[in-house]
Design a protein around this motif. Structure first.
Motif, PDB file in Angstrom:
ATOM      1  N   ILE A  51     -47.597 132.453  36.307  1.00 36.76           N
ATOM      2  CA  ILE A  51     -47.445 133.711  37.053  1.00 36.76           C
ATOM      3  C   ILE A  51     -45.987 134.148  37.047  1.00 36.76           C
ATOM      4  N   LEU A  52     -45.080 133.210  37.280  1.00 38.32           N
ATOM      5  CA  LEU A  52     -43.655 133.534  37.288  1.00 38.32           C
ATOM      6  C   LEU A  52     -43.199 134.030  35.917  1.00 38.32           C
ATOM      7  N   GLU A  53     -43.704 133.423  34.864  1.00 36.92           N
ATOM      8  CA  GLU A  53     -43.340 133.856  33.512  1.00 36.92           C
ATOM      9  C   GLU A  53     -43.790 135.287  33.251  1.00 36.92           C
ATOM     10  N   GLN A  54     -45.026 135.606  33.614  1.00 32.07           N
ATOM     11  CA  GLN A  54     -45.550 136.951  33.410  1.00 32.07           C
ATOM     12  C   GLN A  54     -44.801 137.970  34.265  1.00 32.07           C
ATOM     13  N   ALA A  55     -44.460 137.593  35.475  1.00 32.92           N
ATOM     14  CA  ALA A  55     -43.735 138.506  36.359  1.00 32.92           C
ATOM     15  C   ALA A  55     -42.327 138.775  35.834  1.00 32.92           C
ATOM     16  N   ALA A  56     -41.663 137.733  35.370  1.00 34.84           N
ATOM     17  CA  ALA A  56     -40.315 137.907  34.818  1.00 34.84           C
ATOM     18  C   ALA A  56     -40.354 138.795  33.587  1.00 34.84           C
ATOM     19  N   GLU A  57     -41.349 138.595  32.739  1.00 37.50           N
ATOM     20  CA  GLU A  57     -41.480 139.414  31.539  1.00 37.50           C
ATOM     21  C   GLU A  57     -41.723 140.880  31.898  1.00 37.50           C
ATOM     22  N   ALA A  58     -42.383 141.117  33.040  1.00 38.73           N
ATOM     23  CA  ALA A  58     -42.677 142.487  33.472  1.00 38.73           C
ATOM     24  C   ALA A  58     -41.502 143.144  34.177  1.00 38.73           C
ATOM     25  N   GLY A  59     -40.467 142.373  34.523  1.00 42.06           N
ATOM     26  CA  GLY A  59     -39.281 142.985  35.119  1.00 42.06           C
ATOM     27  C   GLY A  59     -38.897 142.508  36.497  1.00 42.06           C
TER      28      GLY A  59
ATOM     29  N   ALA B 237     -38.518 126.701  37.719  1.00 39.00           N
ATOM     30  CA  ALA B 237     -39.096 127.829  36.990  1.00 39.00           C
ATOM     31  C   ALA B 237     -38.273 129.086  37.197  1.00 39.00           C
ATOM     32  N   CYS B 238     -37.850 129.329  38.426  1.00 45.71           N
ATOM     33  CA  CYS B 238     -37.049 130.526  38.714  1.00 45.71           C
ATOM     34  C   CYS B 238     -35.701 130.472  38.006  1.00 45.71           C
ATOM     35  N   ALA B 239     -35.088 129.299  37.966  1.00 44.35           N
ATOM     36  CA  ALA B 239     -33.804 129.160  37.280  1.00 44.35           C
ATOM     37  C   ALA B 239     -33.972 129.419  35.781  1.00 44.35           C
ATOM     38  N   ARG B 240     -35.040 128.902  35.215  1.00 40.25           N
ATOM     39  CA  ARG B 240     -35.292 129.079  33.770  1.00 40.25           C
ATOM     40  C   ARG B 240     -35.577 130.537  33.428  1.00 40.25           C
ATOM     41  N   LEU B 241     -36.236 131.251  34.336  1.00 40.63           N
ATOM     42  CA  LEU B 241     -36.679 132.622  34.054  1.00 40.63           C
ATOM     43  C   LEU B 241     -35.737 133.685  34.611  1.00 40.63           C
ATOM     44  N   GLY B 242     -34.675 133.270  35.271  1.00 44.71           N
ATOM     45  CA  GLY B 242     -33.753 134.246  35.853  1.00 44.71           C
ATOM     46  C   GLY B 242     -34.282 134.896  37.115  1.00 44.71           C
ATOM     47  N   LEU B 243     -35.174 134.210  37.806  1.00 48.80           N
ATOM     48  CA  LEU B 243     -35.746 134.747  39.042  1.00 48.80           C
ATOM     49  C   LEU B 243     -35.104 134.138  40.288  1.00 48.80           C
ATOM     50  N   ASN B 244     -34.006 133.415  40.097  1.00 42.88           N
ATOM     51  CA  ASN B 244     -33.383 132.722  41.216  1.00 42.88           C
ATOM     52  C   ASN B 244     -32.281 133.535  41.868  1.00 42.88           C
TER      53      ASN B 244
ATOM     54  N   ARG C 245     -48.743 145.425  35.650  1.00 38.63           N
ATOM     55  CA  ARG C 245     -48.357 146.741  35.164  1.00 38.63           C
ATOM     56  C   ARG C 245     -47.588 147.513  36.245  1.00 38.63           C
ATOM     57  N   THR C 246     -48.007 147.366  37.494  1.00 35.09           N
ATOM     58  CA  THR C 246     -47.297 148.007  38.604  1.00 35.09           C
ATOM     59  C   THR C 246     -45.878 147.469  38.715  1.00 35.09           C
ATOM     60  N   LEU C 247     -45.735 146.152  38.576  1.00 38.23           N
ATOM     61  CA  LEU C 247     -44.415 145.546  38.627  1.00 38.23           C
ATOM     62  C   LEU C 247     -43.520 146.125  37.538  1.00 38.23           C
ATOM     63  N   ARG C 248     -44.083 146.271  36.342  1.00 39.29           N
ATOM     64  CA  ARG C 248     -43.321 146.826  35.224  1.00 39.29           C
ATOM     65  C   ARG C 248     -42.955 148.293  35.482  1.00 39.29           C
ATOM     66  N   THR C 249     -43.896 149.056  35.998  1.00 40.13           N
ATOM     67  CA  THR C 249     -43.657 150.474  36.278  1.00 40.13           C
ATOM     68  C   THR C 249     -42.530 150.651  37.280  1.00 40.13           C
TER      69      THR C 249
ATOM     70  N   GLY D 170     -36.372 151.748  38.027  1.00 42.24           N
ATOM     71  CA  GLY D 170     -35.110 151.378  38.674  1.00 42.24           C
ATOM     72  C   GLY D 170     -35.270 150.785  40.054  1.00 42.24           C
ATOM     73  N   VAL D 171     -36.497 150.457  40.434  1.00 42.06           N
ATOM     74  CA  VAL D 171     -36.733 149.865  41.750  1.00 42.06           C
ATOM     75  C   VAL D 171     -36.596 148.345  41.648  1.00 42.06           C
ATOM     76  N   PRO D 172     -35.752 147.717  42.454  1.00 43.26           N
ATOM     77  CA  PRO D 172     -35.677 146.252  42.447  1.00 43.26           C
ATOM     78  C   PRO D 172     -37.023 145.669  42.855  1.00 43.26           C
ATOM     79  N   VAL D 173     -37.579 144.803  42.020  1.00 43.59           N
ATOM     80  CA  VAL D 173     -38.898 144.242  42.308  1.00 43.59           C
ATOM     81  C   VAL D 173     -38.854 142.719  42.270  1.00 43.59           C
ATOM     82  N   GLY D 174     -39.569 142.125  43.188  1.00 47.38           N
ATOM     83  CA  GLY D 174     -39.731 140.685  43.207  1.00 47.38           C
ATOM     84  C   GLY D 174     -41.208 140.359  43.178  1.00 47.38           C
ATOM     85  N   VAL D 175     -41.523 139.088  43.000  1.00 43.41           N
ATOM     86  CA  VAL D 175     -42.918 138.659  42.981  1.00 43.41           C
ATOM     87  C   VAL D 175     -43.129 137.595  44.047  1.00 43.41           C
ATOM     88  N   SER D 176     -44.227 137.727  44.763  1.00 42.86           N
ATOM     89  CA  SER D 176     -44.623 136.725  45.739  1.00 42.86           C
ATOM     90  C   SER D 176     -45.832 135.973  45.203  1.00 42.86           C
ATOM     91  N   VAL D 177     -45.673 134.686  44.933  1.00 39.52           N
ATOM     92  CA  VAL D 177     -46.796 133.858  44.505  1.00 39.52           C
ATOM     93  C   VAL D 177     -47.288 133.129  45.760  1.00 39.52           C
TER      94      VAL D 177
END
Length: 389
Positions: free
Chosen positions: A274-282, A354-361, A243-247, A252-259
């Protein structure tokens, strides 16, 4: 010096080696609710060594009962001489770091920073998460260091060896004071946290992000609340971090996820979810690091494994050694953050696909160093010039 526990497999056997009758056998204190470790492990600079001795007066019973109590968090105030730490590692993308606190109440058992408590003559185990140090003059020192005529802006990260938004930040607000100074000087920064407390400072972070001066990385190690409760007991729950990631993203804050860290057979199977949920959250980028076990972290983590996952502890350690060239830990630059060998390559391949598929690359958010300016200085001054990373 705190005494070391015996082999977790047999708990604590305060016994005569000859097996004499009447020897008292006591259970070693197991996990403390709300704490990552119950072990006040001695640090590597200890000069003295002590052993437990049953004097027949019930002192061992009292000791075990005392350790069963949840220790309170103590906060010591420190007047820091400097607040900016230079990075000497080629494995790290930032040049400078700020850690407003020493120790971390989140209690993550895997934290690579635990051994730093040794320099304070405190245990990297229980002390690291219960005896904290607050750098109460952090903002003052930062302002002084940024005001030096020769200072040039460089890539800066907050919260690299301690979470800048751990619970005591709600009361002390040192991290907020630091960000206020960075905003005043228009100094770019990135921030790594596993706390929802970062949302409090969106009024500062969002405007800076709009100018290319801020980015946040949220650490999500698992989606399983039960695992999170024992792995990082006082950090925000997994759903709260999402939820914090989504907020942040919606502001407008660029956010990344560290697994990170990836622990074989513990949270590693969750990597793609985890990557899927993070990408869905923004989230717009991601990275991961296999578990590292420097210094006292190694026995602390293995003790934790024996307590919570005795059925797979040997398997976990065997896989970690596969990743670390046959050793429990590999401190070498170049390999320590990625591992080596077949299993390391497979983890990297999973991450890339996974990152390429989810646009996290995407590349990490660039920080605009050209906006740095000391208050009252003109834009033409050399100190206001930088480069775009």
């Amino acid at each position: 010096m705190p005494h070391a526990p015996p082999d977790p497999a047999d708990h604590a056997l305060f016994a005569d080696p000859e097996g004499a009758e009447g020897v008292q056998v006591l259970p070693w204190p197991q996990a403390i609710k709300g704490r990552g470790s119950a072990w006040a492990i001695a640090h590597r600079f200890e000069r003295d060594q002590r052993e437990v001795f049953d004097d027949g007066w019930g002192s061992l019973d009292q000791q075990v009962q005392a350790q069963d109590l949840t220790p309170e968090t103590q906060v010591l105030e420190e007047q820091a001489r400097s607040i900016l730490s230079s990075n000497q590692s080629p494995d790290i993308v930032f040049d400078l770091s700020i850690n407003p606190y020493r120790g971390c109440e989140h209690g993550c058992i895997y934290c690579f920073a635990r051994p730093t408590h040794s320099y304070l003559n405190l245990s990297p185990g229980l002390d690291f998460e219960t005896r904290l140090v607050a750098k109460v003059n952090a903002a003052e020192r930062l302002r002084a260091e940024l005001s030096r005529p020769r200072y040039q802006p460089r890539l800066l990260c907050i919260g690299t060896a301690t979470d800048a938004y751990q619970p005591i930040e709600r009361r002390l607000g040192i991290t907020r004071q630091v960000i206020e100074v960075l905003a005043e000087y228009r100094h770019p920064f990135s921030l790594v946290t596993k706390s929802s407390g970062v949302e409090r400072d969106l009024d500062l972070i969002a405007p800076m992000a709009a100018q290319g001066l801020a980015a946040v990385y949220v650490s999500i190690t698992t989606l399983d609340p039960q695992l999170a409760r024992i792995l990082e007991p006082r950090a925000a729950a997994p759903h709260r971090r999402l939820r914090t990631l989504r907020t942040l993203a919606e502001a407008g804050v660029p956010v990344g996820v560290s697994v990170s860290p990836l622990i074989p057979f513990i949270n590693e199977p969750e990597l793609e979810r985890i990557l899927e949920q993070a990408a869905e959250a923004g989230a717009c980028s991601a990275f991961s690091i296999p578990l590292r076990l420097p210094w006292e972290v190694n026995p602390l983590f293995q003790d934790w494994l024996q307590q919570h996952f005795p059925d797979r502890s040997a398997r976990v350690m065997a896989r970690l050694r596969d990743l670390r060239g046959g050793r429990d830990n590999d401190p070498r630059f170049g390999s320590r953050m990625q591992g080596e060998g077949l299993w390391a390559e497979l983890l990297q391949q999973r991450m890339r696909k996974a990152c390429a598929r989810l646009g996290l690359n995407r590349e990490r958010t660039p920080m605009d160093l050209t906006r740095f300016m000391r208050p009252g200085a003109s834009a033409a001054e050399p100190s206001a010039q930088g480069e775009l990373f």
